[in-house]
Write a protein that holds these residues in place. Structure first.
Motif, PDB file in Angstrom:
ATOM      1  N   LEU A  49       0.802  -1.227   0.000  1.00 56.17           N
ATOM      2  CA  LEU A  49       0.000   0.000   0.000  1.00 56.17           C
ATOM      3  C   LEU A  49       0.832   1.274   0.000  1.00 56.17           C
ATOM      4  CD1 LEU A  49      -2.654  -1.197   2.600  1.00 56.17           C
ATOM      5  CD2 LEU A  49      -3.045  -0.841   0.147  1.00 56.17           C
ATOM      6  N   ALA A  50       2.145   1.164   0.160  1.00 55.69           N
ATOM      7  CA  ALA A  50       2.998   2.346   0.285  1.00 55.69           C
ATOM      8  C   ALA A  50       2.897   3.318  -0.887  1.00 55.69           C
ATOM      9  CB  ALA A  50       4.457   1.917   0.491  1.00 55.69           C
ATOM     10  N   PRO A  51       2.895   2.866  -2.145  1.00 53.09           N
ATOM     11  CA  PRO A  51       2.812   3.839  -3.229  1.00 53.09           C
ATOM     12  C   PRO A  51       1.537   4.689  -3.194  1.00 53.09           C
ATOM     13  CG  PRO A  51       3.606   1.742  -4.054  1.00 53.09           C
ATOM     14  CD  PRO A  51       3.150   1.497  -2.650  1.00 53.09           C
ATOM     15  N   LEU A  52       0.425   4.076  -2.805  1.00 48.87           N
ATOM     16  CA  LEU A  52      -0.835   4.817  -2.719  1.00 48.87           C
ATOM     17  C   LEU A  52      -0.792   5.824  -1.582  1.00 48.87           C
ATOM     18  CD1 LEU A  52      -3.265   1.814  -3.280  1.00 48.87           C
ATOM     19  CD2 LEU A  52      -2.724   3.619  -4.936  1.00 48.87           C
ATOM     20  N   ALA A  53      -0.178   5.426  -0.453  1.00 44.32           N
ATOM     21  CA  ALA A  53      -0.053   6.357   0.676  1.00 44.32           C
ATOM     22  C   ALA A  53       0.870   7.522   0.324  1.00 44.32           C
ATOM     23  CB  ALA A  53       0.456   5.615   1.900  1.00 44.32           C
ATOM     24  N   ALA A  54       2.017   7.223  -0.293  1.00 43.70           N
ATOM     25  CA  ALA A  54       2.959   8.275  -0.650  1.00 43.70           C
ATOM     26  C   ALA A  54       2.377   9.231  -1.686  1.00 43.70           C
ATOM     27  CB  ALA A  54       4.251   7.661  -1.174  1.00 43.70           C
ATOM     28  N   GLU A  55       1.478   8.727  -2.500  1.00 50.30           N
ATOM     29  CA  GLU A  55       0.798   9.559  -3.497  1.00 50.30           C
ATOM     30  C   GLU A  55      -0.256  10.448  -2.852  1.00 50.30           C
ATOM     31  OE1 GLU A  55       0.354  10.539  -7.728  1.00 50.30           O
ATOM     32  OE2 GLU A  55       1.910   9.666  -6.446  1.00 50.30           O
ATOM     33  N   GLY A  56      -0.590  10.166  -1.593  1.00 52.50           N
ATOM     34  CA  GLY A  56      -1.561  10.969  -0.856  1.00 52.50           C
ATOM     35  C   GLY A  56      -3.004  10.599  -1.106  1.00 52.50           C
ATOM     36  N   VAL A  57      -3.252   9.412  -1.697  1.00 55.18           N
ATOM     37  CA  VAL A  57      -4.625   9.059  -2.073  1.00 55.18           C
ATOM     38  C   VAL A  57      -5.223   7.949  -1.210  1.00 55.18           C
ATOM     39  CG1 VAL A  57      -4.260   9.802  -4.440  1.00 55.18           C
ATOM     40  CG2 VAL A  57      -3.876   7.392  -3.838  1.00 55.18           C
ATOM     41  N   LEU A  58      -4.415   7.307  -0.370  1.00 53.11           N
ATOM     42  CA  LEU A  58      -4.931   6.193   0.429  1.00 53.11           C
ATOM     43  C   LEU A  58      -5.804   6.722   1.558  1.00 53.11           C
ATOM     44  CD1 LEU A  58      -4.791   3.084   0.904  1.00 53.11           C
ATOM     45  CD2 LEU A  58      -2.924   3.556   2.514  1.00 53.11           C
ATOM     46  N   ARG A  59      -7.003   6.168   1.684  1.00 48.83           N
ATOM     47  CA  ARG A  59      -7.938   6.574   2.732  1.00 48.83           C
ATOM     48  C   ARG A  59      -8.168   5.463   3.751  1.00 48.83           C
ATOM     49  NH1 ARG A  59      -6.279  10.359   0.991  1.00 48.83           N
ATOM     50  NH2 ARG A  59      -7.276  12.095  -0.075  1.00 48.83           N
ATOM     51  N   GLY A  60      -7.979   4.222   3.351  1.00 49.75           N
ATOM     52  CA  GLY A  60      -8.168   3.085   4.242  1.00 49.75           C
ATOM     53  C   GLY A  60      -7.972   1.813   3.454  1.00 49.75           C
ATOM     54  N   ALA A  61      -7.988   0.682   4.147  1.00 50.03           N
ATOM     55  CA  ALA A  61      -7.779  -0.582   3.442  1.00 50.03           C
ATOM     56  C   ALA A  61      -8.320  -1.735   4.265  1.00 50.03           C
ATOM     57  CB  ALA A  61      -6.297  -0.804   3.142  1.00 50.03           C
ATOM     58  N   PHE A  62      -8.733  -2.771   3.569  1.00 46.23           N
ATOM     59  CA  PHE A  62      -9.091  -4.048   4.170  1.00 46.23           C
ATOM     60  C   PHE A  62      -8.034  -5.048   3.718  1.00 46.23           C
ATOM     61  CE2 PHE A  62     -11.464  -8.138   3.886  1.00 46.23           C
ATOM     62  CZ  PHE A  62     -11.618  -8.331   5.248  1.00 46.23           C
ATOM     63  N   VAL A  63      -7.277  -5.578   4.666  1.00 45.70           N
ATOM     64  CA  VAL A  63      -6.134  -6.430   4.354  1.00 45.70           C
ATOM     65  C   VAL A  63      -6.403  -7.842   4.848  1.00 45.70           C
ATOM     66  CG1 VAL A  63      -3.663  -6.807   4.711  1.00 45.70           C
ATOM     67  CG2 VAL A  63      -4.557  -4.470   4.537  1.00 45.70           C
ATOM     68  N   VAL A  64      -6.282  -8.800   3.951  1.00 42.29           N
ATOM     69  CA  VAL A  64      -6.390 -10.217   4.300  1.00 42.29           C
ATOM     70  C   VAL A  64      -5.004 -10.830   4.173  1.00 42.29           C
ATOM     71  CG1 VAL A  64      -7.384 -12.450   3.682  1.00 42.29           C
ATOM     72  CG2 VAL A  64      -8.779 -10.378   3.533  1.00 42.29           C
ATOM     73  N   GLY A  65      -4.535 -11.473   5.236  1.00 42.51           N
ATOM     74  CA  GLY A  65      -3.216 -12.088   5.239  1.00 42.51           C
ATOM     75  C   GLY A  65      -3.300 -13.591   5.401  1.00 42.51           C
ATOM     76  N   LEU A  66      -2.493 -14.314   4.643  1.00 42.00           N
ATOM     77  CA  LEU A  66      -2.398 -15.773   4.731  1.00 42.00           C
ATOM     78  C   LEU A  66      -0.959 -16.122   5.059  1.00 42.00           C
ATOM     79  CD1 LEU A  66      -4.395 -16.602   1.481  1.00 42.00           C
ATOM     80  CD2 LEU A  66      -5.271 -16.642   3.805  1.00 42.00           C
ATOM     81  N   SER A  67      -0.746 -16.892   6.128  1.00 38.95           N
ATOM     82  CA  SER A  67       0.604 -17.166   6.599  1.00 38.95           C
ATOM     83  C   SER A  67       0.859 -18.647   6.746  1.00 38.95           C
ATOM     84  CB  SER A  67       0.840 -16.497   7.964  1.00 38.95           C
ATOM     85  OG  SER A  67       2.095 -16.880   8.491  1.00 38.95           O
TER      86      SER A  67
END
Length: 345
Positions: A151-169
């Motif tokens: 998600l870093a590129p979207l945050a650095a671009e200033g457009v990230l507002r939130g996210a739903f993250v699913v992780g599989l480990s």
């Protein structure tokens, strides 16, 4: 060079990587459980006739210490090591968060709150220049590395507002003595855990992305924070190692696939261990490597942005990233002794 906590999965991987490092002399490795026993008692795949030393012996001999210890232990050891003029890379969560945030999420009183201001957050793709020459590095873990880089590129671009993250480990992410990881419990089974906003890595992810949202890139590890809220649902899957993250991002503005790919490829163009794919990543594609594979995808029907990330939780998600930070701290080439290619099948 020394390792405390060398009988855990991360410690074993550290030994494997550091033994092949041309600029490293591994002077000792400790384990409370295996002290005095040969290395092969814990790691039959490693070829070394030495025995596990005591923690005090390693602390005395090593100039740089990797602390591959359970949460809550490094905060008591790091001050002693730093006072003795040593450098420290901590693989636990003890110095990743402000002490008050750490105590709220980990439920452990922080013994060394004054060191947080010196600790550099060791995600090289975002904090490379701060890691160079640092005395104390807080090495991030697998889920946080995958979600942050997704998600870093979207945050650095200033457009990230939130996210739903699913992780599989894979199961090794729970550690060698992880609860609920017996073969009979994980084989042919898939289960979520620590849901409902309770996973302790959530504030770390939000802080990483909030820094980027507020500052852009480059970003300071102790700089101002923007407001990012995300939901995180981790799952345990019946495989040994690997992380796959799917992040559904809430973003501002209108996007198309071409613009999205240009953003990601530009953001990671100079990164030695991040590969932006034109296909979906998979865990076996990164097995044994220090690489992260990413795929941003615009879902045209809904307008949602999905980002997929895969990495090996014991390499880029733990020991490999620690060696990457070590290389930067010591002024060595960043990629030294770290594999970019994985193992297949």
């Amino acid at each position: 060079m020394g390792i405390l906590g060398a009988s855990g999965y991360g410690g074993g991987e550290l030994i494997r990587l550091l033994k092949a490092h041309p600029q490293v002399e591994l002077v000792g490795f400790s384990s409370r459980k295996h002290e005095g026993k040969p290395l092969a008692s814990a790691w039959p795949q490693l070829w070394d006739e030495r025995a596990f030393a005591s923690q005090e012996e390693v602390l005395e001999e090593a100039e740089v210490l990797f602390l591959a210890l359970p949460n809550g232990l490094a905060m008591g050891i790091a001050p002693r090591a730093l006072e003795a003029g040593k450098r420290v890379i901590d693989l636990s969560g003890d110095f990743r968060l402000p002490p008050e945030v750490y105590e709220a999420w980990y439920g452990i009183p922080h013994q060394s709150p004054g060191l947080f201001g010196e600790a550099v957050y060791g995600l090289p793709e975002l904090h490379r220049e701060e890691v160079r020459g640092a005395r104390l590095v807080a090495n991030p873990g697998c889920y946080v590395t995958a979600a942050t880089l997704a998600l870093a590129p979207l945050a650095a671009e200033g457009v990230l507002r939130g996210a739903f993250v699913v992780g599989l480990s894979g199961v090794s992410g729970a550690g060698r003595e992880g609860e609920g990881t017996f073969f009979a419990e994980v084989n042919e089974n898939l289960k979520p855990y620590k849901v409902g906003g309770t996973h302790r890595h959530i504030p770390e992810m939000e802080r990483n992305l909030g820094r980027l949202l507020a500052q852009g890139r480059p970003v300071r590890t102790h700089g101002p924070l923007g407001e990012v809220r995300l939901s995180f649902v981790p799952h345990l899957v019946p495989m040994t190692r690997g992380i796959l993250v799917t992040a559904e991002a809430e973003v501002a503005g209108a996007w198309d696939q071409k613009r999205l790919e240009e953003l990601y490829r530009g953001f990671y163009a100079e990164e030695p261990f991040v590969r932006v794919l034109d296909r979906l990543p998979e865990t076996k594609g990164t097995l044994g490597s220090n690489r992260v594979d990413l795929r941003p995808l615009l879902e045209a029907r809904t307008g949602r942005i999905l980002v997929f990330a895969a990495l090996d939780n014991l390499v880029k998600g733990m020991a490999g990233q620690a060696v990457q930070n070590f290389n930067l701290m010591m002024g060595f080439p960043e990629s030294l002794a770290l594999p970019r290619e994985g193992i297949w099948p």
